[in-house]
Design an enzyme around this catalytic site. Structure first.
Site, short mmCIF file in Angstrom:
data_model
loop_
_atom_site.label_atom_id
_atom_site.label_comp_id
_atom_site.label_asym_id
_atom_site.label_seq_id
_atom_site.Cartn_x
_atom_site.Cartn_y
_atom_site.Cartn_z
N SER A 94 0.86 -1.19 0.00
CA SER A 94 0.00 0.00 0.00
C SER A 94 0.89 1.23 0.00
O SER A 94 2.07 1.16 0.39
CB SER A 94 -0.89 0.01 1.25
OG SER A 94 -1.53 1.27 1.43
N TYR A 143 -2.56 -0.49 10.41
CA TYR A 143 -2.60 -0.83 8.99
C TYR A 143 -1.28 -0.48 8.32
O TYR A 143 -0.69 -1.31 7.61
CB TYR A 143 -3.75 -0.08 8.31
CG TYR A 143 -3.80 -0.28 6.82
CD1 TYR A 143 -4.28 -1.46 6.27
CD2 TYR A 143 -3.38 0.73 5.95
CE1 TYR A 143 -4.32 -1.65 4.89
CE2 TYR A 143 -3.43 0.55 4.57
CZ TYR A 143 -3.90 -0.63 4.05
OH TYR A 143 -3.93 -0.81 2.69
#
Length: 255
Positions: free
Chosen positions: A152, A165
């Site tokens: 990501s 995250y």
């Protein structure tokens, strides 16, 4: 494992490969499976939702691609190993593992949603490790292979409510870079780092502050097909070319 196949929708100079894609029932994983099937590869779509897998596979084969399905929870290392073994037993090899399964359970650290922290680590980090452990022996034995893993833009930055995250995506980036250095040159490793992409991920956020923040943040989201094309590019390069990382985000995403 169930299989359907049809005439290849798009051909080129790239050799046909056997590809396992996790998290393939929706979003980026689905787009990757569609793109690779369209490029002439056989794609094994893996995820937990059997009905969604069946629908996507039927659409791929209806368009002339070759695809099969495998129900898989990537947090179960034994199940992961069984799926990889089944692919190898059926096709004689596994050429590419696209480790795409992931969750984005954003929350403020002060919310102390520890069960969600555990789930995020189990899927985003341990799921990647389970895939490496399952596929690497086959890649080494056959003398070739390609790990493609979805990280990501969160691997490169930390924003409010995304600490856990982003920590897992930092870990994925580090794992893939370390893996690349440990592998023989015949086995490749690619990290795909998407920015804001249209997906179901934000729908599972339970923290109200984090959920509200996602509304504005995701207004510039791009289609998951953009990530599918990036994966197809990395997979399609010749064996002596290792595409180590691709960052794909909306042109409007600032930062």
């Amino acid at each position: 494992m169930s299989e359907q196949s049809g005439t290849t929708a798009r051909t080129g100079t790239t050799a046909r490969r056997i590809v396992l894609v996790t998290g393939a029932s929706s979003g980026i994983g689905e787009a990757v499976a569609r793109e690779l099937a369209a490029a002439g590869h056989h794609v094994v779509l893996a995820a937990r939702r059997a009905e969604r897998l069946a629908r996507v596979t039927a659409e791929i084969t209806g368009a002339g691609g070759s695809a099969s399905t495998a129900v898989l929870d990537v947090t179960d290392p034994q199940a992961y190993a069984r799926v990889v073994e089944a692919v190898v037993a059926e096709h004689g090899r596994l050429d590419v593992l696209v480790g795409n399964s992931g969750v984005m359970l954003l929350s403020s650290m002060t919310s102390l949603l520890t069960a969600e922290w555990d789930r995020t680590v189990d899927v985003n980090v341990k799921g990647v490790l389970h895939g490496i452990a399952a596929a690497l022996p086959h890649f080494l034995r056959q003398g070739s292979g390609h790990f493609v893993t979805t990280a990501s833009i969160g691997a490169h930055e930390v924003v409010p409510t995304a600490a856990v995250y982003c920590a897992t995506k930092h870990a994925v980036w580090a794992l893939m870079e370390g893996l690349r250095q440990d592998l023989p040159p015949t086995v490749r490793a690619t990290t795909i780092s998407p920015g804001v992409v249209q997906s179901e991920l934000a729908q599972h956020i339970t923290d109200p502050v984090a959920s509200a923040g996602m509304v504005e943040y995701r207004r510039s989201a791009i289609a998951p097909s953009a990530i599918g094309r990036a994966v197809a590019y990395a997979v399609g390069e010749p064996g002596d070319v290792d595409v180590n990382e691709v960052v794909v985000r909306p042109a409007a995403q600032r930062p």
